[in-house]
Structure formats: structure tokens, C-alpha cells
Write a protein that holds these residues in place. Structure first.
Motif, PDB file in Angstrom:
ATOM      1  N   UNK A   1       0.855  -1.187   0.000  1.00 50.38           N
ATOM      2  CA  UNK A   1       0.000   0.000   0.000  1.00 50.38           C
ATOM      3  C   UNK A   1       0.891   1.237   0.000  1.00 50.38           C
ATOM      4  N   UNK A   2       0.367   2.315  -0.565  1.00 53.07           N
ATOM      5  CA  UNK A   2       1.035   3.611  -0.527  1.00 53.07           C
ATOM      6  C   UNK A   2       0.080   4.611   0.102  1.00 53.07           C
TER       7      UNK A   2
ATOM      8  N   UNK B   1      10.367 -15.618  -4.193  1.00 50.23           N
ATOM      9  CA  UNK B   1       9.723 -16.070  -5.437  1.00 50.23           C
ATOM     10  C   UNK B   1       9.493 -14.918  -6.407  1.00 50.23           C
ATOM     11  N   UNK B   2       9.908 -13.706  -6.043  1.00 47.92           N
ATOM     12  CA  UNK B   2       9.752 -12.563  -6.928  1.00 47.92           C
ATOM     13  C   UNK B   2       8.447 -11.804  -6.751  1.00 47.92           C
ATOM     14  N   UNK B   3       7.629 -12.211  -5.801  1.00 42.97           N
ATOM     15  CA  UNK B   3       6.326 -11.575  -5.604  1.00 42.97           C
ATOM     16  C   UNK B   3       6.490 -10.158  -5.055  1.00 42.97           C
ATOM     17  N   UNK B   4       7.391  -9.963  -4.097  1.00 46.96           N
ATOM     18  CA  UNK B   4       7.636  -8.633  -3.555  1.00 46.96           C
ATOM     19  C   UNK B   4       8.135  -7.674  -4.628  1.00 46.96           C
ATOM     20  N   UNK B   5       9.043  -8.131  -5.466  1.00 42.40           N
ATOM     21  CA  UNK B   5       9.554  -7.295  -6.564  1.00 42.40           C
ATOM     22  C   UNK B   5       8.438  -6.927  -7.530  1.00 42.40           C
ATOM     23  N   UNK B   6       7.598  -7.885  -7.840  1.00 39.05           N
ATOM     24  CA  UNK B   6       6.483  -7.612  -8.757  1.00 39.05           C
ATOM     25  C   UNK B   6       5.514  -6.599  -8.153  1.00 39.05           C
ATOM     26  N   UNK B   7       5.231  -6.731  -6.860  1.00 37.35           N
ATOM     27  CA  UNK B   7       4.360  -5.768  -6.190  1.00 37.35           C
ATOM     28  C   UNK B   7       4.984  -4.367  -6.216  1.00 37.35           C
ATOM     29  N   UNK B   8       6.279  -4.272  -5.944  1.00 37.78           N
ATOM     30  CA  UNK B   8       6.971  -2.980  -5.968  1.00 37.78           C
ATOM     31  C   UNK B   8       6.905  -2.349  -7.352  1.00 37.78           C
ATOM     32  N   UNK B   9       7.242  -3.103  -8.370  1.00 34.09           N
ATOM     33  CA  UNK B   9       7.238  -2.567  -9.730  1.00 34.09           C
ATOM     34  C   UNK B   9       5.839  -2.096 -10.127  1.00 34.09           C
ATOM     35  N   UNK B  10       4.835  -2.879  -9.773  1.00 29.86           N
ATOM     36  CA  UNK B  10       3.454  -2.519 -10.099  1.00 29.86           C
ATOM     37  C   UNK B  10       3.046  -1.244  -9.356  1.00 29.86           C
ATOM     38  N   UNK B  11       3.331  -1.179  -8.058  1.00 32.43           N
ATOM     39  CA  UNK B  11       2.945  -0.024  -7.248  1.00 32.43           C
ATOM     40  C   UNK B  11       3.641   1.246  -7.734  1.00 32.43           C
TER      41      UNK B  11
ATOM     42  N   UNK C   1      13.069   1.040   5.166  1.00 29.52           N
ATOM     43  CA  UNK C   1      13.334  -0.349   4.815  1.00 29.52           C
ATOM     44  C   UNK C   1      14.803  -0.601   4.554  1.00 29.52           C
ATOM     45  N   UNK C   2      15.094  -1.809   4.115  1.00 30.51           N
ATOM     46  CA  UNK C   2      16.460  -2.248   3.869  1.00 30.51           C
ATOM     47  C   UNK C   2      16.987  -1.675   2.554  1.00 30.51           C
ATOM     48  N   UNK C   3      18.040  -0.865   2.641  1.00 28.42           N
ATOM     49  CA  UNK C   3      18.608  -0.228   1.454  1.00 28.42           C
ATOM     50  C   UNK C   3      19.035  -1.229   0.380  1.00 28.42           C
ATOM     51  N   UNK C   4      19.658  -2.366   0.729  1.00 31.56           N
ATOM     52  CA  UNK C   4      20.038  -3.298  -0.335  1.00 31.56           C
ATOM     53  C   UNK C   4      18.833  -3.831  -1.132  1.00 31.56           C
ATOM     54  N   UNK C   5      17.722  -4.073  -0.460  1.00 29.20           N
ATOM     55  CA  UNK C   5      16.528  -4.568  -1.169  1.00 29.20           C
ATOM     56  C   UNK C   5      15.908  -3.459  -2.014  1.00 29.20           C
ATOM     57  N   UNK C   6      15.622  -2.310  -1.396  1.00 27.50           N
ATOM     58  CA  UNK C   6      14.905  -1.247  -2.091  1.00 27.50           C
ATOM     59  C   UNK C   6      15.781  -0.456  -3.053  1.00 27.50           C
ATOM     60  N   UNK C   7      17.109  -0.536  -2.888  1.00 26.87           N
ATOM     61  CA  UNK C   7      18.016   0.151  -3.796  1.00 26.87           C
ATOM     62  C   UNK C   7      17.858  -0.310  -5.228  1.00 26.87           C
ATOM     63  N   UNK C   8      17.508  -1.557  -5.442  1.00 22.64           N
ATOM     64  CA  UNK C   8      17.368  -2.058  -6.819  1.00 22.64           C
ATOM     65  C   UNK C   8      16.166  -1.454  -7.535  1.00 22.64           C
ATOM     66  N   UNK C   9      15.278  -0.792  -6.781  1.00 19.93           N
ATOM     67  CA  UNK C   9      14.140  -0.098  -7.390  1.00 19.93           C
ATOM     68  C   UNK C   9      14.420   1.398  -7.514  1.00 19.93           C
TER      69      UNK C   9
END
Length: 189
Positions: free
Chosen positions: A73-74, A101-111, A127-135
Motif C-alpha cells: 500500500x502507498x 519467489x519474486x512476488x515482492x519485486x512484482x508488487x513494488x514494480x506494479x505499485x 526499509x532495507x537499502x540493499x533490497x529497495x536500492x534495486x528499485x
């Protein structure tokens, strides 16, 4: 949005759809499983409490049988007292059994794509910079901003959807989103 590409062969196919009121109970159980009992004490929660997500920016990931396996959610915020509007992302959660499984990445890209499409200018999160940095998120433009309540400054990240949107941003984030409707109380007999 169907997901099958770029996921491991064992990953389930999921569909990302707009969240509905029917998702509330399943979403809360998923958040409890994925984030634990302390999730309601986070500083981000102070900005979400009593508010509704930004219009058109609450998403559910469903597996092939329709079960909720992910959520994001945003929320509408202001960048300081009287500051420019922005979005606060979170929580992002995926069923722990389907992590990686890539679900979190897909949700991020969609949002993020929807936020851009709707004309929003910036998104912030804790959040975690290494995870969110790729977006594209970083702490580069959050130095003059803060969250209400305790948080780790190095985890306070931002993404400009429009270049320069955070150039003059300063102050503590303020909730500006639509308020939730009060629950109807039963009338005394």
C-alpha cells in the motif's frame, strides 16, 4: 498483471489486483505472519493510523486459487509542515512460504508504475537499502526529512518519480491521506 517471466521455475503464478474490503482479514493475518507482533509500533504506522491508502494505490497479489499471498500500500503524506505531497510506501509483505519467489519485486514494480501513472512525484519508505536500492530508492535525499517517532535514518529511503521532487524537502512527514470512516457502533436498546 500476470507474472510468470523472471520468476524461478518453482514460483507460483500470481496476479496483482486492486485490494478490496474483502482482503482486510487476510491482509492483516499475512502482515502478522510476515512482520511479527511489533509491526504496529513502527514510526510508519503513525502516519498510516486512521487513514486510508492513497486512492488507487493498494494492491494484493493472489495465487492461482485466489488466496492473498502478498500486499503493498502507498499512503499520502506531506514533506514537512505545509510541504509538497509525496507517498509513503508500506507495508510490503509476502507470505513467508513464498519469500524469494519474486512476488515482492512484482508488487513494488506494479505499485511504482501506478504511482507514476497517477502523477505522484516521490515515494518514501523505511526499509532495507540493499533490497529497495534495486528499485532506485536511496537515503541521498532524505537527510533533511524525518519520520514521526523513532526510526533508523539510514533506513529512511526515497525515490523521485519526477526528477528534483525532493530537492527542497525538509521537515517531519505528516499524514495527509483520507481518513477512515468511523466504525458504526450498535445502538443501545
Amino acid at each position: 498483471m500476470e507474472l510468470a517471466k523472471n520468476l524461478p521455475a518453482v514460483a507460483p503464478v500470481v496476479q496483482i489486483v486492486a485490494e478490496t474490503e474483502a482482503d482486510i482479514a487476510a491482509r492483516e493475518m499475512l502482515l502478522d505472519r510476515a512482520m511479527g507482533p511489533g509491526r504496529r509500533r513502527k514510526s510508519s504506522e503513525k502516519l498510516r493510523r486512521g487513514r486510508r491508502p492513497s486512492e488507487g494505490l493498494a494492491f494484493a497479489a493472489r495465487n492461482g486459487s485466489g488466496a492473498l499471498v502478498g500486499t503493498v500500500r502507498l499512503w499520502d503524506v506531506a514533506l514537512g509542515e505545509g510541504g509538497a505531497p509525496a507517498l509513503l510506501l508500506g507495508p510490503l509483505a509476502v507470505d513467508p512460504a513464498l519469500k524469494h519467489a519474486g512476488i515482492g519485486s512484482a508488487l513494488m514494480q506494479h505499485a511504482l508504475a501506478e504511482a507514476r501513472r497517477l502523477g505522484h512525484r516521490a515515494v518514501l519508505l523505511v526499509g532495507d537499502a540493499p533490497y529497495y536500492g534495486r528499485f532506485g530508492f536511496s537515503a541521498e535525499k532524505t537527510g533533511r526529512l524525518s519520520m514521526p517517532g523513532p526510526y533508523e535514518p539510514q533506513r529512511f529511503l526515497a525515490l523521485e518519480l519526477v526528477e528534483g521532487a525532493l530537492d527542497d524537502a525538509a521537515g517531519t512527514l505528516k499524514a495527509t491521506g483520507r481518513r477512515m470512516k468511523p466504525a458504526k457502533l450498535p445502538h443501545a436498546a
